[in-house]
Design an enzyme around this catalytic site. Structure first.
Site, PDB file in Angstrom:
ATOM      1  N   ARG A  90       0.813  -1.207   0.000  1.00 23.19           N
ATOM      2  CA  ARG A  90       0.000   0.000   0.000  1.00 23.19           C
ATOM      3  C   ARG A  90       0.852   1.264   0.000  1.00 23.19           C
ATOM      4  O   ARG A  90       1.900   1.305   0.646  1.00 23.19           O
ATOM      5  CB  ARG A  90      -0.926   0.002   1.220  1.00 23.19           C
ATOM      6  CG  ARG A  90      -2.000  -1.085   1.159  1.00 23.19           C
ATOM      7  CD  ARG A  90      -2.742  -1.238   2.482  1.00 23.19           C
ATOM      8  NE  ARG A  90      -3.870  -2.153   2.340  1.00 23.19           N
ATOM      9  CZ  ARG A  90      -3.769  -3.480   2.394  1.00 23.19           C
ATOM     10  NH1 ARG A  90      -2.589  -4.041   2.590  1.00 23.19           N
ATOM     11  NH2 ARG A  90      -4.837  -4.240   2.251  1.00 23.19           N
ATOM     12  N   HIS A 115      -1.103  -2.436  -4.293  1.00 19.83           N
ATOM     13  CA  HIS A 115      -0.468  -3.243  -5.340  1.00 19.83           C
ATOM     14  C   HIS A 115      -0.468  -2.533  -6.700  1.00 19.83           C
ATOM     15  O   HIS A 115      -0.741  -3.125  -7.740  1.00 19.83           O
ATOM     16  CB  HIS A 115      -1.134  -4.611  -5.446  1.00 19.83           C
ATOM     17  CG  HIS A 115      -0.962  -5.474  -4.227  1.00 19.83           C
ATOM     18  ND1 HIS A 115       0.151  -5.418  -3.427  1.00 19.83           N
ATOM     19  CD2 HIS A 115      -1.782  -6.426  -3.685  1.00 19.83           C
ATOM     20  CE1 HIS A 115       0.034  -6.293  -2.443  1.00 19.83           C
ATOM     21  NE2 HIS A 115      -1.134  -6.901  -2.564  1.00 19.83           N
ATOM     22  N   HIS A 186       2.304 -13.131  -5.436  1.00 24.21           N
ATOM     23  CA  HIS A 186       1.141 -13.203  -4.549  1.00 24.21           C
ATOM     24  C   HIS A 186       0.477 -14.582  -4.593  1.00 24.21           C
ATOM     25  O   HIS A 186      -0.753 -14.701  -4.630  1.00 24.21           O
ATOM     26  CB  HIS A 186       0.136 -12.118  -4.925  1.00 24.21           C
ATOM     27  CG  HIS A 186      -0.641 -11.566  -3.763  1.00 24.21           C
ATOM     28  ND1 HIS A 186      -1.556 -12.315  -3.060  1.00 24.21           N
ATOM     29  CD2 HIS A 186      -0.621 -10.338  -3.177  1.00 24.21           C
ATOM     30  CE1 HIS A 186      -2.081 -11.557  -2.110  1.00 24.21           C
ATOM     31  NE2 HIS A 186      -1.534 -10.356  -2.160  1.00 24.21           N
ATOM     32  N   ALA A 187       1.287 -15.645  -4.577  1.00 19.96           N
ATOM     33  CA  ALA A 187       0.730 -16.998  -4.513  1.00 19.96           C
ATOM     34  C   ALA A 187       0.106 -17.240  -3.136  1.00 19.96           C
ATOM     35  O   ALA A 187       0.605 -16.760  -2.113  1.00 19.96           O
ATOM     36  CB  ALA A 187       1.814 -18.029  -4.784  1.00 19.96           C
ATOM     37  N   TYR A 188      -0.988 -17.987  -3.135  1.00 23.57           N
ATOM     38  CA  TYR A 188      -1.685 -18.388  -1.904  1.00 23.57           C
ATOM     39  C   TYR A 188      -1.419 -19.875  -1.684  1.00 23.57           C
ATOM     40  O   TYR A 188      -1.817 -20.706  -2.504  1.00 23.57           O
ATOM     41  CB  TYR A 188      -3.185 -18.172  -2.034  1.00 23.57           C
ATOM     42  CG  TYR A 188      -3.684 -16.756  -1.964  1.00 23.57           C
ATOM     43  CD1 TYR A 188      -4.448 -16.328  -0.874  1.00 23.57           C
ATOM     44  CD2 TYR A 188      -3.447 -15.848  -2.990  1.00 23.57           C
ATOM     45  CE1 TYR A 188      -4.958 -15.034  -0.814  1.00 23.57           C
ATOM     46  CE2 TYR A 188      -3.953 -14.553  -2.944  1.00 23.57           C
ATOM     47  CZ  TYR A 188      -4.696 -14.153  -1.853  1.00 23.57           C
ATOM     48  OH  TYR A 188      -5.207 -12.875  -1.800  1.00 23.57           O
ATOM     49  N   ASP A 260      -2.022  -9.749   8.458  1.00 22.57           N
ATOM     50  CA  ASP A 260      -1.850  -9.060   7.174  1.00 22.57           C
ATOM     51  C   ASP A 260      -0.777  -7.999   7.394  1.00 22.57           C
ATOM     52  O   ASP A 260      -0.994  -6.816   7.127  1.00 22.57           O
ATOM     53  CB  ASP A 260      -3.174  -8.446   6.714  1.00 22.57           C
ATOM     54  CG  ASP A 260      -3.121  -7.961   5.269  1.00 22.57           C
ATOM     55  OD1 ASP A 260      -2.095  -8.197   4.599  1.00 22.57           O
ATOM     56  OD2 ASP A 260      -4.096  -7.321   4.822  1.00 22.57           O
ATOM     57  N   GLU A 325       4.668 -12.832   1.097  1.00 26.11           N
ATOM     58  CA  GLU A 325       5.091 -11.885   0.071  1.00 26.11           C
ATOM     59  C   GLU A 325       6.428 -11.255   0.474  1.00 26.11           C
ATOM     60  O   GLU A 325       6.497 -10.504   1.441  1.00 26.11           O
ATOM     61  CB  GLU A 325       4.029 -10.811  -0.108  1.00 26.11           C
ATOM     62  CG  GLU A 325       2.642 -11.354  -0.406  1.00 26.11           C
ATOM     63  CD  GLU A 325       1.551 -10.351  -0.101  1.00 26.11           C
ATOM     64  OE1 GLU A 325       1.619  -9.212  -0.611  1.00 26.11           O
ATOM     65  OE2 GLU A 325       0.627 -10.702   0.666  1.00 26.11           O
TER      66      GLU A 325
END
Length: 361
Positions: A90, A115, A186-188, A260, A325
């Protein structure tokens, strides 16, 4: 119907399209140990990583999709599997200064730019070339003013699936004008495997090499403070499960609806490739060790996942996956005490991230 030409079962025809005059496709990486990755060059999205568990069973361990349209839709809202840039994280009020000039970006997340806005790298069709079976070279020319950032920036990424079961990302970039640059992936992940029903990642054990983290406000903007992790739910210097403390009535956890937050990594030297974190699934025995040249690691526990349907009908509810990340600190341009993300004209930007997979009993 699943395609039998790849472990993941994706049909390459479902990823062939033309977007803004550029061809998209499905690229399959394989290593000498039997692992497989599927990637589309739209957004450089990682669609699958087929990794073995402690019994040798291969399963996909990232959120993915069966078609390009599904991947595009969920990347737009949740950045799933995509490359993020030019600047990850951000930027408060979308405002920053480079040199003597002020810039203002699109606000796409309450009072900030998240992003890089709606036209960041996650929406780009990357030029793709596969030099060998275990590598994919991705290129993008980011024109001056694109997404609001200055400078013509030439970006190169190499995805490598190493023979020792590492997913390695090498970034390079050059600019003809001073700009900001700080990409990430940004893989989960769910190391139990993306089955149906999808399990929660709250049982995953995590260790993070950090003595400090960066607090956020109610809009998940960084406050600029650097706070010690000791005696807080953010102390992952020893192993803790994600769910052990995530629901505590802690203001920071309430602000993020879970984790987060950016962790300040302990590093022997700035930009040196070093250990960042470990994540383990007790049920599958899969282990992922993360290494990065970057000073920060954001752990995001999928707090906003709404329960959409993805690959092979798998449903991904809240906290069914976790992101790690690797990047510089969020809102760095407005916090001069943070490491700089200014890329100078004539300099070569380099970054490396490795997600190293293994198993344990």
């Amino acid at each position: 119907m699943k395609d039998k030409t790849n472990l993941t079962g994706l049909n390459p025809d479902n990823f062939r399209s033309v977007i803004n005059g550029k061809d998209t496709g499905l690229y399959i990486l394989r290593n000498g140990s039997g692992m497989e990755m599927c990637v589309t060059n739209y957004g450089a999205i990682v669609l699958s990583i087929m990794a073995p568990d402690s019994h040798g069973k291969f399963e996909n361990v990232v959120i993915g999709f069966d078609t390009l349209e599904e991947a595009r839709r969920q990347s737009k809202d949740y950045y799933i599997g995509a490359t993020i840039g030019p600047v990850a994280g951000r930027i408060l009020h979308g405002a920053f200064r480079v040199g003597e000039k002020d810039y203002h970006l699109q606000l796409n997340s309450v009072s900030n730019t998240l992003h890089s806005g709606d036209n960041g790298f996650h929406t780009v069709v990357w030029e793709a070339q596969q030099p060998c079976e275990n590598q994919l070279l991705l290129r993008h020319f980011h024109a001056d003013g694109e997404a609001g950032f200055p400078g013509n920036v030439t970006v190169r990424m190499m995805y490598t699936l190493t023979d020792d079961n590492g997913f390695r990302i090498d970034y390079e970039a050059e600019t003809d004008r001073d700009t900001l640059f700080c990409p990430t992936n940004h893989a989960y992940f769910n190391l139990a495997g993306m089955g149906t029903p999808t399990t929660s990642i709250e049982d995953h054990l995590v260790r993070i090499n950090a003595d400090f983290y960066l607090p956020i406000d109610m809009n998940t903007n960084n406050t600029g403070e650097v706070r010690a992790v000791g005696d807080t739910p953010f102390d992952f210097r020893d192993y803790h499960s994600i769910g052990e403390r995530i629901n505590r009535k802690d203001l920071q956890l309430l602000n993020g609806h879970g984790y987060d937050h950016c962790f300040v990594l302990k590093k022997p030297a700035l930009h040196e490739l070093s250990f960042a974190a470990t994540c383990i699934s007790p049920s599958s025995g899969r282990r992922m060790d993360i290494y990065t040249t970057e000073p920060g690691l954001i752990m995001y526990t999928g707090n906003y996942l709404p329960g959409f349907t993805g690959m092979h009908g798998t449903v991904y509810p809240r906290r069914s996956a976790v992101c790690f990340e690797t990047q510089c600190f969020p809102d760095t341009p407005n916090n001069p005490h943070f490491p700089s993300i200014v890329l100078r004209e004539g300099d070569l930007y380099k970054q490396t991230c490795i997600y190293q997979f293994s198993t344990q009993p």
